[in-house]
Design an enzyme around this catalytic site. Sequence first.
Site, mmCIF file in Angstrom:
data_model
loop_
_atom_site.group_PDB
_atom_site.id
_atom_site.type_symbol
_atom_site.label_atom_id
_atom_site.label_comp_id
_atom_site.label_asym_id
_atom_site.label_seq_id
_atom_site.Cartn_x
_atom_site.Cartn_y
_atom_site.Cartn_z
ATOM 1 N N CYS A 1 -21.527 -65.148 -7.138
ATOM 2 C CA CYS A 1 -21.226 -66.353 -7.401
ATOM 3 C C CYS A 1 -20.253 -67.056 -6.637
ATOM 4 O O CYS A 1 -20.584 -67.938 -5.887
ATOM 5 C CB CYS A 1 -21.052 -66.748 -8.798
ATOM 6 S SG CYS A 1 -22.177 -65.831 -9.932
ATOM 7 N N LYS B 1 -20.352 -76.911 -12.540
ATOM 8 C CA LYS B 1 -20.522 -75.343 -12.235
ATOM 9 C C LYS B 1 -19.775 -74.957 -10.783
ATOM 10 O O LYS B 1 -19.066 -74.194 -10.520
ATOM 11 C CB LYS B 1 -21.798 -75.117 -12.120
ATOM 12 C CG LYS B 1 -22.038 -73.738 -12.057
ATOM 13 C CD LYS B 1 -21.644 -72.727 -12.673
ATOM 14 C CE LYS B 1 -21.976 -71.182 -12.396
ATOM 15 N NZ LYS B 1 -21.332 -70.102 -13.018
ATOM 16 N N ASP C 1 -40.970 -62.541 -16.133
ATOM 17 C CA ASP C 1 -40.295 -62.085 -14.774
ATOM 18 C C ASP C 1 -41.413 -61.768 -13.789
ATOM 19 O O ASP C 1 -42.471 -61.251 -14.265
ATOM 20 C CB ASP C 1 -39.467 -60.804 -15.136
ATOM 21 C CG ASP C 1 -38.319 -60.644 -14.072
ATOM 22 O OD1 ASP C 1 -37.093 -61.170 -14.324
ATOM 23 O OD2 ASP C 1 -38.524 -60.195 -12.764
ATOM 24 N N ARG D 1 -21.366 -69.423 -17.759
ATOM 25 C CA ARG D 1 -20.282 -69.160 -17.292
ATOM 26 C C ARG D 1 -19.853 -67.765 -17.630
ATOM 27 O O ARG D 1 -18.758 -67.509 -17.857
ATOM 28 C CB ARG D 1 -19.295 -69.882 -18.241
ATOM 29 C CG ARG D 1 -19.172 -71.357 -17.760
ATOM 30 C CD ARG D 1 -18.239 -72.070 -18.792
ATOM 31 N NE ARG D 1 -18.039 -73.570 -18.088
ATOM 32 C CZ ARG D 1 -17.685 -74.394 -18.847
ATOM 33 N NH1 ARG D 1 -17.409 -74.352 -20.158
ATOM 34 N NH2 ARG D 1 -17.032 -75.611 -18.143
ATOM 35 N N ASN E 1 -16.432 -72.216 -9.806
ATOM 36 C CA ASN E 1 -16.457 -71.125 -8.763
ATOM 37 C C ASN E 1 -15.508 -71.403 -7.463
ATOM 38 O O ASN E 1 -15.112 -70.546 -6.874
ATOM 39 C CB ASN E 1 -17.676 -70.461 -8.539
ATOM 40 C CG ASN E 1 -18.087 -69.996 -9.713
ATOM 41 O OD1 ASN E 1 -17.388 -69.480 -10.645
ATOM 42 N ND2 ASN E 1 -19.361 -69.405 -9.922
HETATM 43 N N1 SAJ Z 1 -10.831 -61.478 -7.000
HETATM 44 C C1 SAJ Z 1 -9.661 -61.461 -6.142
HETATM 45 N N2 SAJ Z 1 -8.524 -61.893 -6.785
HETATM 46 C C2 SAJ Z 1 -8.353 -62.342 -8.150
HETATM 47 C C3 SAJ Z 1 -9.562 -62.573 -8.752
HETATM 48 C C4 SAJ Z 1 -10.788 -61.946 -8.330
HETATM 49 O O1 SAJ Z 1 -9.536 -61.239 -5.051
HETATM 50 O O2 SAJ Z 1 -7.030 -62.876 -8.332
HETATM 51 C C5 SAJ Z 1 -12.138 -61.031 -6.240
HETATM 52 C C6 SAJ Z 1 -12.612 -59.904 -7.246
HETATM 53 O O3 SAJ Z 1 -12.168 -58.751 -7.052
HETATM 54 C C7 SAJ Z 1 -14.060 -60.184 -7.014
HETATM 55 C C8 SAJ Z 1 -14.395 -61.774 -6.714
HETATM 56 O O4 SAJ Z 1 -12.774 -62.212 -6.597
HETATM 57 O O5 SAJ Z 1 -14.369 -59.523 -5.801
HETATM 58 C C9 SAJ Z 1 -15.076 -62.435 -7.966
HETATM 59 O O6 SAJ Z 1 -14.654 -61.760 -9.021
HETATM 60 P P1 SAJ Z 1 -14.239 -62.730 -10.474
HETATM 61 O O7 SAJ Z 1 -13.944 -61.717 -11.724
HETATM 62 O O8 SAJ Z 1 -13.257 -64.080 -10.102
HETATM 63 O O9 SAJ Z 1 -15.544 -63.305 -10.786
HETATM 64 P P2 SAJ Z 1 -17.389 -63.005 -10.965
HETATM 65 O O10 SAJ Z 1 -18.180 -63.384 -9.787
HETATM 66 O O11 SAJ Z 1 -17.272 -61.721 -11.519
HETATM 67 O O12 SAJ Z 1 -17.720 -64.219 -11.772
HETATM 68 C C10 SAJ Z 1 -17.476 -65.503 -11.842
HETATM 69 C C11 SAJ Z 1 -16.771 -66.192 -12.954
HETATM 70 N N3 SAJ Z 1 -16.282 -67.489 -12.377
HETATM 71 C C12 SAJ Z 1 -15.041 -67.797 -12.544
HETATM 72 O O13 SAJ Z 1 -13.860 -66.976 -12.960
HETATM 73 C C13 SAJ Z 1 -14.705 -69.363 -12.253
HETATM 74 C C14 SAJ Z 1 -17.460 -66.320 -14.001
HETATM 75 O O14 SAJ Z 1 -17.200 -66.991 -15.250
HETATM 76 C C15 SAJ Z 1 -19.060 -67.262 -13.629
HETATM 77 O O15 SAJ Z 1 -19.799 -67.291 -14.712
HETATM 78 C C16 SAJ Z 1 -19.739 -66.228 -12.447
HETATM 79 O O16 SAJ Z 1 -18.816 -66.186 -11.427
HETATM 80 C C17 SAJ Z 1 -21.051 -66.877 -12.277
HETATM 81 O O17 SAJ Z 1 -22.092 -66.472 -12.609
HETATM 82 O O18 SAJ Z 1 -20.962 -68.043 -11.677
#
Ligand code: SAJ
Length: 440
Positions: free
Chosen positions: A257, A203, A31, A151, A207
């Site tokens: 992401c 990927k 790092d 993921r 997202n």
């Molecule tokens: N959110 C909503 N409504 C929902 C679900 C989520 O408003 O119904 C919002 C959350 O509050 C948050 C945002 O979306 O602000 C993202 O949260 P998340 O839980 O959907 O995802 P991340 O960013 O924590 O993680 C995502 C994941 N991708 C998917 O579910 C497709 C994870 O699996 C990935 O590894 C990660 O991005 C990444 O590193 O790409």
Amino acid sequence: MPDICVIGLGYVGLPTASLLARSGADVLGVDICEHTVAEINSGRTSLKEEGLARVVAKAVSSGKLVASTKPQAAEIFIICVPTPTTPENGVDLSAVKSAARAIASVATPGCLVILESTSPVSTTRDVVGKIFNQARLTPGLDVDLCYCPERVLPGDTVGELERNDRVIGGMTPKAAARARDMYARFCKGELTVTDDLTAELVKLMENTSRDVSIALANVFARIAEEWDINVWPAIELANRHPRVNILSPGPGVGGHCIPVDPWFLIEQNPALTGLLREAREVNDTQARRMVDRLLATGQLPTGGRLAILGAAYKADIDDARESPAWLVAAAAEASGQSVAIHDPLVSPGEHHGYTVTNELERALDGADAAIFVTDHTAYRTLDPKRLAVLMSGRLLGDCRNILDRAEFRLAGFTIVAVGVAPALIGRAGVLPVERRFGRK
Ligand code: SAJ
């Protein structure tokens, strides 16, 4: 010579390096941050991830994981560095390029290089591959190149790294087979082999699909707000259809992401991605819309004070990257409000130019209104009477449908909730049957 050299010891690189070390490999973690390197070499990490501290401590004490600011020749290199967007929403590949250059300067023929960072399509062969070519290491001949995205859901990275299926995109079948053997050291999920271009697109599709789905839920919320319908039970009813799964509306989309990755596809395919652009626009304007709805009540005076409850981008994590809270704060300030931001988990101090406090009393002191941006468990049990004592005003914004509207209304509050029309506020979304069926 270490077996594996992991470049970037952040949320993904450190757990990956530690799990590989636990599987018996000699791992060098690299790092650019000297503080991170020193911390890891002392067997510790400040990343708050379930189970990570334990696995790092063991990996370091066993001598299998060593951290450094410089890479060394190794059999396998893994790149886990950030790929943020520029202020113009272009992709910033500078960290990937400098990691690839650092590897190319020490790599010897026969090594395998895996890119894990979320990247635009063709980054592995056209950006990383080019850097190796320039260093006289021909991809496919002297160096095997692969794209293998992570993921993991932040908060449970270690568990998800071990459990989740992975897509392994090799520039050649040999590269993919070597990478699959390496991931099999710690990953119990299914390891599916494909080519690098496909894996890069997979990927970004994952997202982007989530971003567009959340935008759709937010559009439904807006429609419901206009039509005096409570979107939350409406979504539950629609989701009883066996092939429908509407997500939850909210304050917008945060994290490092989901709000970022669609831009990679938009930048490369501008003529094909109007839908993706629109989804980004919807999600990014949820915050402004909520502030406007609070102002429309007339209970938030010009020069008023708004308490923002929740700086983390989602419930029960301490990660405030790209949080909708910053968009709420900017919208409120643009409307002449002053803001105070509370979060029970995010480290107190400066974030994105705003001060975050862990003390609820401090954030609510003198507030004309408070807005729940994050659905932290700690917020779900707040007593309306306590809030009434701490705040000056009686106006609440609920972006996550976490408040018992009837109970808060009894304590004298007006509540503006995402997906709930003002006429419904306080009635828990239940309208008289005759009204519900009387409308065309
Ligand atoms: N959110 C909503 N409504 C929902 C679900 C989520 O408003 O119904 C919002 C959350 O509050 C948050 C945002 O979306 O602000 C993202 O949260 P998340 O839980 O959907 O995802 P991340 O960013 O924590 O993680 C995502 C994941 N991708 C998917 O579910 C497709 C994870 O699996 C990935 O590894 C990660 O991005 C990444 O590193 O790409």
